[in-house]
Design an enzyme around this catalytic site. Structure first.
Site, PDB file in Angstrom:
ATOM      1  N   ARG A 175       0.862  -1.182   0.000  1.00  0.00           N
ATOM      2  CA  ARG A 175       0.000   0.000   0.000  1.00  0.00           C
ATOM      3  C   ARG A 175       0.896   1.230   0.000  1.00  0.00           C
ATOM      4  O   ARG A 175       1.828   1.312   0.813  1.00  0.00           O
ATOM      5  CB  ARG A 175      -0.895   0.005   1.253  1.00  0.00           C
ATOM      6  CG  ARG A 175      -1.658   1.303   1.499  1.00  0.00           C
ATOM      7  CD  ARG A 175      -2.742   1.539   0.476  1.00  0.00           C
ATOM      8  NE  ARG A 175      -3.421   2.815   0.674  1.00  0.00           N
ATOM      9  CZ  ARG A 175      -4.048   3.474  -0.307  1.00  0.00           C
ATOM     10  NH1 ARG A 175      -4.079   2.982  -1.541  1.00  0.00           N
ATOM     11  NH2 ARG A 175      -4.647   4.617  -0.071  1.00  0.00           N
ATOM     12  N   ILE A 176       0.609   2.161  -0.899  1.00  0.00           N
ATOM     13  CA  ILE A 176       1.276   3.468  -0.840  1.00  0.00           C
ATOM     14  C   ILE A 176       0.260   4.419  -0.246  1.00  0.00           C
ATOM     15  O   ILE A 176      -0.769   4.707  -0.874  1.00  0.00           O
ATOM     16  CB  ILE A 176       1.695   3.948  -2.241  1.00  0.00           C
ATOM     17  CG1 ILE A 176       2.784   3.033  -2.792  1.00  0.00           C
ATOM     18  CG2 ILE A 176       2.174   5.401  -2.196  1.00  0.00           C
ATOM     19  CD1 ILE A 176       3.144   3.338  -4.237  1.00  0.00           C
ATOM     20  N   HIS A 177       0.507   4.865   0.977  1.00  0.00           N
ATOM     21  CA  HIS A 177      -0.440   5.740   1.655  1.00  0.00           C
ATOM     22  C   HIS A 177       0.148   7.148   1.698  1.00  0.00           C
ATOM     23  O   HIS A 177       1.204   7.372   2.280  1.00  0.00           O
ATOM     24  CB  HIS A 177      -0.723   5.238   3.071  1.00  0.00           C
ATOM     25  CG  HIS A 177      -1.772   6.058   3.751  1.00  0.00           C
ATOM     26  ND1 HIS A 177      -3.111   5.771   3.668  1.00  0.00           N
ATOM     27  CD2 HIS A 177      -1.682   7.203   4.481  1.00  0.00           C
ATOM     28  CE1 HIS A 177      -3.806   6.693   4.318  1.00  0.00           C
ATOM     29  NE2 HIS A 177      -2.960   7.575   4.821  1.00  0.00           N
ATOM     30  N   GLU A 203       0.380  10.896   2.973  1.00  0.00           N
ATOM     31  CA  GLU A 203       0.095  11.541   4.259  1.00  0.00           C
ATOM     32  C   GLU A 203      -1.144  12.436   4.185  1.00  0.00           C
ATOM     33  O   GLU A 203      -1.325  13.221   3.258  1.00  0.00           O
ATOM     34  CB  GLU A 203       1.291  12.396   4.674  1.00  0.00           C
ATOM     35  CG  GLU A 203       1.075  13.143   5.976  1.00  0.00           C
ATOM     36  CD  GLU A 203       2.346  13.829   6.468  1.00  0.00           C
ATOM     37  OE1 GLU A 203       3.411  13.673   5.844  1.00  0.00           O
ATOM     38  OE2 GLU A 203       2.262  14.519   7.487  1.00  0.00           O
ATOM     39  N   CYS A 249     -12.454  12.954   3.745  1.00  0.00           N
ATOM     40  CA  CYS A 249     -11.780  12.099   2.763  1.00  0.00           C
ATOM     41  C   CYS A 249     -11.912  10.654   3.236  1.00  0.00           C
ATOM     42  O   CYS A 249     -12.591  10.362   4.212  1.00  0.00           O
ATOM     43  CB  CYS A 249     -10.319  12.518   2.611  1.00  0.00           C
ATOM     44  SG  CYS A 249      -9.408  12.385   4.159  1.00  0.00           S
ATOM     45  N   GLN A 291      -8.774   4.056   4.878  1.00  0.00           N
ATOM     46  CA  GLN A 291      -7.888   3.271   4.013  1.00  0.00           C
ATOM     47  C   GLN A 291      -6.616   2.849   4.756  1.00  0.00           C
ATOM     48  O   GLN A 291      -6.136   1.730   4.581  1.00  0.00           O
ATOM     49  CB  GLN A 291      -7.493   4.082   2.780  1.00  0.00           C
ATOM     50  CG  GLN A 291      -8.618   4.257   1.780  1.00  0.00           C
ATOM     51  CD  GLN A 291      -8.129   4.951   0.529  1.00  0.00           C
ATOM     52  OE1 GLN A 291      -7.411   5.959   0.610  1.00  0.00           O
ATOM     53  NE2 GLN A 291      -8.491   4.441  -0.628  1.00  0.00           N
ATOM     54  N   THR A 299     -12.327  19.373  -5.528  1.00  0.00           N
ATOM     55  CA  THR A 299     -10.937  19.200  -5.079  1.00  0.00           C
ATOM     56  C   THR A 299      -9.923  19.569  -6.165  1.00  0.00           C
ATOM     57  O   THR A 299      -8.857  20.120  -5.871  1.00  0.00           O
ATOM     58  CB  THR A 299     -10.750  17.755  -4.532  1.00  0.00           C
ATOM     59  OG1 THR A 299      -9.401  17.539  -4.210  1.00  0.00           O
ATOM     60  CG2 THR A 299     -11.151  16.690  -5.520  1.00  0.00           C
ATOM     61  N   ASP A 325      -2.838  17.042  -8.865  1.00  0.00           N
ATOM     62  CA  ASP A 325      -2.061  16.097  -8.042  1.00  0.00           C
ATOM     63  C   ASP A 325      -0.582  16.378  -8.266  1.00  0.00           C
ATOM     64  O   ASP A 325      -0.085  16.229  -9.377  1.00  0.00           O
ATOM     65  CB  ASP A 325      -2.422  14.655  -8.459  1.00  0.00           C
ATOM     66  CG  ASP A 325      -1.915  13.619  -7.460  1.00  0.00           C
ATOM     67  OD1 ASP A 325      -0.984  13.931  -6.686  1.00  0.00           O
ATOM     68  OD2 ASP A 325      -2.449  12.503  -7.473  1.00  0.00           O
ATOM     69  N   ARG A 356       1.913  14.899  -6.505  1.00  0.00           N
ATOM     70  CA  ARG A 356       2.749  13.873  -5.872  1.00  0.00           C
ATOM     71  C   ARG A 356       3.782  13.254  -6.820  1.00  0.00           C
ATOM     72  O   ARG A 356       3.571  13.198  -8.016  1.00  0.00           O
ATOM     73  CB  ARG A 356       1.869  12.749  -5.300  1.00  0.00           C
ATOM     74  CG  ARG A 356       1.153  13.150  -4.036  1.00  0.00           C
ATOM     75  CD  ARG A 356       0.198  12.090  -3.594  1.00  0.00           C
ATOM     76  NE  ARG A 356      -0.911  11.949  -4.512  1.00  0.00           N
ATOM     77  CZ  ARG A 356      -1.895  11.065  -4.388  1.00  0.00           C
ATOM     78  NH1 ARG A 356      -1.879  10.199  -3.382  1.00  0.00           N
ATOM     79  NH2 ARG A 356      -2.878  11.028  -5.250  1.00  0.00           N
ATOM     80  N   LYS A 410      -0.803   5.630  -9.917  1.00  0.00           N
ATOM     81  CA  LYS A 410       0.242   5.014  -9.085  1.00  0.00           C
ATOM     82  C   LYS A 410       0.846   3.809  -9.805  1.00  0.00           C
ATOM     83  O   LYS A 410       2.060   3.598  -9.786  1.00  0.00           O
ATOM     84  CB  LYS A 410      -0.343   4.537  -7.746  1.00  0.00           C
ATOM     85  CG  LYS A 410      -0.619   5.636  -6.757  1.00  0.00           C
ATOM     86  CD  LYS A 410      -1.090   5.056  -5.430  1.00  0.00           C
ATOM     87  CE  LYS A 410      -1.433   6.148  -4.454  1.00  0.00           C
ATOM     88  NZ  LYS A 410      -2.111   5.683  -3.252  1.00  0.00           N
TER      89      LYS A 410
HETATM   90  N1  LIG Z   1      -4.896  18.986  -2.336  1.00  0.00           N
HETATM   91  C1  LIG Z   1      -5.790  18.192  -1.751  1.00  0.00           C
HETATM   92  N2  LIG Z   1      -5.342  17.021  -1.225  1.00  0.00           N
HETATM   93  C2  LIG Z   1      -6.250  16.224  -0.667  1.00  0.00           C
HETATM   94  C3  LIG Z   1      -7.611  16.552  -0.588  1.00  0.00           C
HETATM   95  N3  LIG Z   1      -8.244  15.542   0.047  1.00  0.00           N
HETATM   96  C4  LIG Z   1      -7.302  14.620   0.337  1.00  0.00           C
HETATM   97  N4  LIG Z   1      -6.098  15.025  -0.080  1.00  0.00           N
HETATM   98  C5  LIG Z   1      -4.820  14.328  -0.033  1.00  0.00           C
HETATM   99  O1  LIG Z   1      -4.877  13.284  -0.975  1.00  0.00           O
HETATM  100  C6  LIG Z   1      -3.946  12.280  -0.628  1.00  0.00           C
HETATM  101  C7  LIG Z   1      -4.609  10.936  -0.824  1.00  0.00           C
HETATM  102  O2  LIG Z   1      -4.861  10.806  -2.187  1.00  0.00           O
HETATM  103  P1  LIG Z   1      -6.199  10.283  -2.806  1.00  0.00           P
HETATM  104  O3  LIG Z   1      -6.417  10.983  -4.107  1.00  0.00           O
HETATM  105  O4  LIG Z   1      -7.309  10.347  -1.773  1.00  0.00           O
HETATM  106  O5  LIG Z   1      -5.976   8.755  -3.056  1.00  0.00           O
HETATM  107  P2  LIG Z   1      -4.751   8.053  -3.788  1.00  0.00           P
HETATM  108  O6  LIG Z   1      -3.700   7.819  -2.758  1.00  0.00           O
HETATM  109  O7  LIG Z   1      -4.336   8.815  -5.019  1.00  0.00           O
HETATM  110  O8  LIG Z   1      -5.426   6.721  -4.326  1.00  0.00           O
HETATM  111  P3  LIG Z   1      -5.723   5.349  -3.583  1.00  0.00           P
HETATM  112  O9  LIG Z   1      -4.458   4.547  -3.664  1.00  0.00           O
HETATM  113  O10 LIG Z   1      -6.808   4.734  -4.372  1.00  0.00           O
HETATM  114  O11 LIG Z   1      -6.130   5.686  -2.183  1.00  0.00           O
HETATM  115  C8  LIG Z   1      -3.492  12.600   0.786  1.00  0.00           C
HETATM  116  O12 LIG Z   1      -2.187  13.169   0.703  1.00  0.00           O
HETATM  117  C9  LIG Z   1      -4.501  13.649   1.254  1.00  0.00           C
HETATM  118  O13 LIG Z   1      -3.940  14.577   2.177  1.00  0.00           O
HETATM  119  C10 LIG Z   1      -8.045  17.774  -1.143  1.00  0.00           C
HETATM  120  O14 LIG Z   1      -9.216  18.118  -1.157  1.00  0.00           O
HETATM  121  N5  LIG Z   1      -7.080  18.556  -1.708  1.00  0.00           N
HETATM  122 ZN   LIG Z   2      -7.365  12.414   3.492  1.00  0.00          ZN
END
Ligand SMILES: Nc1nc2c(ncn2[C@@H]2O[C@H](COP(=O)(O)OP(=O)(O)OP(=O)(O)O)[C@@H](O)[C@H]2O)c(=O)[nH]1
Ligand SMILES: [Zn+2]
Length: 205
Positions: free
Chosen positions: A49-51, A53, A65, A70, A114, A126, A128, A154
């Site tokens: 899992r890549i989580h 922050e 969220c 998760q 968002t 995004d 990241r 991802k």
């Molecule tokens: N900029 C921004 N970041 C958000 C928002 N809500 C959640 N996040 C960030 O989104 C990140 C999680 O990404 P997600 O898009 O929810 O999911 P993911 O990791 O891309 O995908 P999964 O692997 O399916 O969970 C975390 O770093 C959260 O802090 C938002 O409204 N705006």
């Molecule tokens: Zn979140």
């Protein structure tokens, strides 16, 4: 290689004893962590899992969220399987940082979604960089994984970075009336593979 291994130690949790491994980005000094469960050596693909922050979801019980749900579900699943890795990728708010995420939330409170909120603030939807996660897997000696995610991006970036993904394992938890619109935007604008259940939203959007 963008990171170096710094230290590791036992990390007992409610679901079993993980090893926490600390890494540092060589260029910036920024820290990341991986929680490793069981024996991850050998050729069998490792459940990973890549989580990313999310202080609000991971530690402050936010329902805006699905992150906290998760995080818990992934750790439980890895422990149940007896073997796996959770990378705690310290790129808060899709890498715009906590304060900008709060600014983005304020815009979402006014009706922006968002993606639009990030764009209003001058960021991409995004920001990241998942190549760091590929480097963490390499430092852990892992090249074949089954990835817990709903985000095809991802998978794409990890594969481009030399990690073989043998299976995508969906991680669909935490849908609630407060995050329905947010999850819908992930599906409609960000290509996430989620099946939503559509309850009644109690927010003002
Ligand atoms: N900029 C921004 N970041 C958000 C928002 N809500 C959640 N996040 C960030 O989104 C990140 C999680 O990404 P997600 O898009 O929810 O999911 P993911 O990791 O891309 O995908 P999964 O692997 O399916 O969970 C975390 O770093 C959260 O802090 C938002 O409204 N705006
Ligand atoms: Zn979140």
């Amino acid at each position: 290689m963008q990171l170096k291994h710094v230290a590791q130690a036992n990390l007992p949790t409610a679901w079993g004893c993980f090893t926490i491994v600390g890494f540092e980005e060589i260029a910036t000094g920024k820290d990341h962590a991986a929680l490793v469960f069981g024996d991850i050596s050998g050729d069998a693909p490792v459940l990973t899992r890549i989580h990313s922050e999310c202080l609000t979801g991971d530690a402050l019980f936010s329902l805006r969220c699905d992150c906290g749900f998760q995080l818990e579900a992934a750790l439980k699943q890895i422990a149940k399987e007896g073997r796996g890795i959770l990378i705690y990728h310290r790129q808060e708010g899709r890498n715009i940082g906590l304060l900008n995420k709060i600014r983005a939330y304020a815009l979402q409170d006014k009706g922006f979604d968002t993606v639009e909120a990030n764009e209003q603030l001058g960021f991409a939807a995004d920001e990241r960089d998942f190549t760091l996660c590929a480097d963490i897997l390499t430092l852990l000696g892992v090249s074949q994984i089954r990835l817990l995610t709903n985000n095809p991006e991802k998978i794409k970036v990890l594969e481009q970075s030399g990690i073989k993904i043998l299976q995508r394992v969906p991680l669909e938890v935490g849908e609630n009336p407060n995050n329905e619109h947010y999850l819908e935007t992930k599906v409609n604008k960000m290509g996430h593979l989620l099946h939503l259940h559509h309850g009644n939203c109690n927010c003002n959007h």
